[in-house]
Structure formats: C-alpha cells, structure tokens
Design a protein around this motif. Sequence first.
Motif, short mmCIF file in Angstrom:
data_model
loop_
_atom_site.label_atom_id
_atom_site.label_comp_id
_atom_site.label_asym_id
_atom_site.label_seq_id
_atom_site.Cartn_x
_atom_site.Cartn_y
_atom_site.Cartn_z
N THR A 1 0.83 -1.20 0.01
CA THR A 1 0.05 0.09 -0.11
C THR A 1 0.93 1.11 0.01
OG1 THR A 1 -0.15 0.32 2.52
CG2 THR A 1 -1.55 -1.12 1.28
N GLY A 2 2.23 1.13 0.35
CA GLY A 2 3.04 2.46 0.46
C GLY A 2 2.45 3.17 1.50
N ASP A 3 2.36 4.33 1.58
CA ASP A 3 1.83 5.09 2.83
C ASP A 3 0.33 5.58 2.91
OD1 ASP A 3 4.48 4.98 3.98
OD2 ASP A 3 4.83 7.01 4.05
N ASN A 4 -0.28 5.03 2.16
CA ASN A 4 -1.77 5.29 2.02
C ASN A 4 -2.70 4.43 2.90
OD1 ASN A 4 -1.43 7.19 -0.07
ND2 ASN A 4 -2.17 5.96 -1.86
N TYR A 5 -1.87 3.80 3.65
CA TYR A 5 -2.23 2.62 4.79
C TYR A 5 -1.25 2.51 5.79
CZ TYR A 5 -4.39 -0.65 7.92
OH TYR A 5 -4.69 -1.28 8.97
N TYR A 6 -1.55 2.49 6.81
CA TYR A 6 -0.75 2.03 8.09
C TYR A 6 -1.56 2.19 9.29
CZ TYR A 6 0.15 7.09 7.59
OH TYR A 6 -0.44 8.77 7.32
N LYS A 7 -0.77 1.29 10.33
CA LYS A 7 -1.77 1.32 11.30
C LYS A 7 -1.80 2.33 12.39
CE LYS A 7 -2.88 -2.02 14.96
NZ LYS A 7 -2.37 -3.37 15.72
N ALA A 8 -2.47 3.36 11.87
CA ALA A 8 -2.62 4.66 12.77
C ALA A 8 -3.74 5.65 11.87
CB ALA A 8 -1.19 5.55 12.97
N PHE A 9 -4.20 6.55 12.38
CA PHE A 9 -5.02 7.50 11.58
C PHE A 9 -4.23 8.10 10.75
CE2 PHE A 9 -7.22 11.22 10.84
CZ PHE A 9 -8.79 10.86 10.46
N PRO A 10 -4.48 8.23 9.44
CA PRO A 10 -3.63 8.84 8.54
C PRO A 10 -3.14 10.27 8.59
CG PRO A 10 -5.87 8.50 7.75
CD PRO A 10 -5.88 7.80 9.03
N ASN A 11 -2.12 10.64 8.35
CA ASN A 11 -1.44 12.04 8.47
C ASN A 11 -2.18 12.59 7.30
OD1 ASN A 11 -0.21 13.71 10.05
ND2 ASN A 11 1.74 13.19 9.14
N LEU A 12 -3.34 13.11 7.35
CA LEU A 12 -3.93 13.85 6.17
C LEU A 12 -3.21 15.30 6.17
CD1 LEU A 12 -7.55 13.26 7.08
CD2 LEU A 12 -6.22 11.75 5.58
N TYR A 13 -2.62 15.76 7.13
CA TYR A 13 -1.84 16.98 7.14
C TYR A 13 -0.55 16.65 7.97
CZ TYR A 13 0.27 21.50 7.76
OH TYR A 13 1.25 22.45 8.07
N ALA A 14 0.68 16.96 7.56
CA ALA A 14 1.47 16.98 8.33
C ALA A 14 2.29 18.25 8.89
CB ALA A 14 2.99 16.37 7.34
N ILE A 15 2.30 18.45 10.16
CA ILE A 15 2.53 19.45 10.79
C ILE A 15 4.14 20.07 10.54
CG2 ILE A 15 0.98 19.31 12.74
CD1 ILE A 15 3.32 18.18 14.78
N ARG A 16 4.81 19.15 10.08
CA ARG A 16 6.31 19.75 9.65
C ARG A 16 5.98 20.65 8.44
NH1 ARG A 16 7.09 16.62 4.97
NH2 ARG A 16 6.20 14.60 4.84
N GLY A 17 4.70 20.56 7.89
CA GLY A 17 4.54 21.37 6.61
C GLY A 17 4.52 20.61 5.09
#
Length: 471
Positions: free
Chosen positions: A251-267
């Motif tokens: 799946t790449g990073d479109n799935y992992y065991k956590a609520f998805p990072n719809l926005y990254a606070i790193r920017g």
Amino acid sequence: MSIVRNKTFSITKKVRRMTILWRYFIFVAGLLLFGACQQKEAMNSVKKEDHVNLVKLKNHTKEFRQEIIKLNPNVYVAVGFDGSNTSMIIGEDGVIIIDALRSLGAAEKVAEAFRKICPKPVKAVIYTHGHEDHTGGTSAFTQGNNKIPVIAREGFKKELQEKSPVRRILQKRNERQFGRVLPKEQIINRGVAPGYTSKDRVGKGYIKPTRVFKDSLTIQIAGIPIHLYAANGETNDALFVWCPKYKSLFTGDNYYKAFPNLYAIRGSRYRDIESWGNMVLKMSTFPSTSLIPGHTRPLKGKENIHKNLTNYATAILSVYHQTIDAMNEGYTLQETVDRVQLADSLKEQSNLQEFYGSVAWGVRSIYTHYVGWFDGNPTNLYPLTEKKEAQKMISLAGGASKTFDKFDKAYQQEEYQWALQLSDYLIITKYKVAEVTKIQIKCLRALASQQLNAPARNYYLSCAEELNTKQ
C-alpha cells in the motif's frame, strides 16, 4: 513499701506519657500518610488520562519491532530496521524490491539479510512514493548494477520539501515533528516509525527512477506479473502494488496502523484527501491475503485486510465530507474543527488511533485548501498585529502583572493550553520573559505528557528543549 509504690507510680506515669505520645505520633503520622495518599490519589486522578495515552503510545512501539517477516514462501517484509518498511518478492530468476528505506547503512543490513533468504539477483526496484524514508538506501539492493530498472510514477518527488523555496523552515519543523534532536530518554516512537532511526549515510543510496508511468502499469518481473496503480493520497506521486500470484498488496503510505496523516505539521502541500479515501476503497476490492504497509507491521487474512481497509477509507471520507458540509453551511474554520468527529464505531478501531495523524489537522487542511486562509469572518480580514492584540488583551486583563498571575494560575490549575496562549501575549510584550519562558517550558512538557499523537508530543518536547537551551 511506700518507696516502691512511689517508684511504681512514677514509672506508670512515664509509661502513660510515652503511650500518649506514641499514640499522638501514630495519629499524626496517620494523618500525614492519609493526606499523602489523598494527594497521590488526586494526582493520579488528574493524570489518569495522560497515563493511559502514554501507555497506549508505548505499547504501539511493538509495531516497529525489528524483524524480517515471512508472509509466504515468496514474500518478505523488513520492519523496524529504519523509519519505514522494505519488501522482497521472490520470482523465478530474481527478486523484486519494494521501497528502500532512508539510510544506506540500514538498507545494507536488510539487503544482506534478504540475500541470505534468497541469493537471486535483484531484477527491479519499485518506489511507492518519493519520500526519502522509502528511497534513500536503494544502492544497497542494486549493488552498483545500473541496468536494474527503478520504477515510479510520473511527477516523482516533484512536491517534496527538498525542492521547496522554504526548505529551511520545513527542515526545522521536520526535526520537531520526528523528535530528531530529543534526548533519548524522551523518545517513545514517531507514530508510524521507531523513535530513533539510523543516521548512517541518510539518502546516500538514492537512485533516480529509470521508468515511470501515468495511471497504471502491468509488467512481468522475474516471471511474476506485477500491477502498479497511481494512487494520490499521502503524496501526489503515490502508487500501490498488487501481486496477484501471491495475493499480496503493497500500500505504500496510503495505509498504516494509525489514523492517516492527512496533514503533516512539519509542513506539506495539500494531500488529496478525497482521492486518498477512494484509493483505499479501491485497494479493499483486491482479494489480498497479505497486506504490506509502508509503515507498521503487515496484515494477514482476507477478511481482516478487507475490514481494516474499509474502516480506514470510511474514516478518511467521513472527515472529508463532514468538512465540506460544514463549510457549505457557513461554519468558520474553528467551528468546523470543533464539529467534525469520527463515529464512535470508527474511533474504537485499533488502526484509527491518532498515533500519527489527527482528525483536527485534516479538517484544517481541507478547509484552507478549498477557501484559503480567510474563514469568512469579516473580523479576520485585517486583524490586529500580534503585538497590538497582546497589548490590548493584557490591558483588558488589568495589566501585565495581573495577566502574569492569571497565566501562572492557569499553569497551577493544569490548564496548560490556556496558560500557553497567555504566555504568548506576555512574551510578545516582553514582560518577565525569563520567568514566563520557564513556565512555558513546563506547559509544553505537560501537554506532551497528555499526547497520544507522536508528532504532537515530539513537537511540544522539541520546542521545550529549544527554549530550555536558550535559557
């Protein structure tokens, strides 16, 4: 006889006095102990939620236990060697590598372990997307053979921070989000990765793609049919890999065991959240018996995989549609953030805990993507400068001294967010900066102790460390 009686009486009086004193001592000690127990119980009660969140986050670290996992005789995934996963599919006359970690040093260890499992040569490398933690160690697998195809999507890496004009601030925020400079005793994990990852030649093994595709690609590699699908989500160069022969989905990073990072606070630029949800739904239609995410441990079992992908897609699309609906009803940004919630049935799912992403951050990202910074409230068209607002708020509170008292009281009453907001007014107006900063650091650390979300925790702690260094 009388002397004996007097002595006995004298001794009896001393015993009585000692008994009374002893009983008094026990009574006082009991009161003190009771008080201490009550205080400890009160503290435990106040910090119970903090403790639960930290325990959950610590328990989540088992997702990154270093291991090469055999999913079937021909599919292996290396977990916990670096910040992401790398996988190997064994074909007839060679192997296929999917993603290649971040550091060349970590990739070399995995490549050696893979070769012990199967000494066949690498026939192709596939990148699920352009993030450095999936592309930095490629040469460890190719071993100088520049004829090995490296496959990715069109537009690969175009939107990454290394190409940004504000790269310097993005790098700083990246350090904070991932806790890269935190003391080891403060590190737990990064939500979808171990808390500490290799710094051995980071990115030095990267090899540019030699073949790209637009929407989909079906290709035979080492005698194995491989299907690649474009899948905008965490990045706009993302893809997922379907290997029908072994019923394995990467799946790449479109799935992992956590609520998805719809926005990254790193920017980060806007992540196509609607597409993300739809692509996860699409992945749920494949009859996979093994699911290999870009981070965290793989899943097995057709029903289990279908359930996990379905609830993941439902959560993403729910946040998206709730936000759009609230915007169309005229709600401001903060009102929308306060309004959008996951259904209880989704909140309870183990793969939707906010270890990495946040519903609130996703809402903010969707809102500003569609309408920009202006939330529709005319008050915010030309707001006061931060300094003017701070001065007026301090005046409204009765002056800087009273504002400081309220700030300190908020901290003492464990209203850490409110204290932090008040501290900004005091810092901007340069009132007792050293004293304010000391309490500000405590507030940041206290907020960190309440976090289930690893990036938020790391960001709070990193900022506290930076302020502490400047003291």
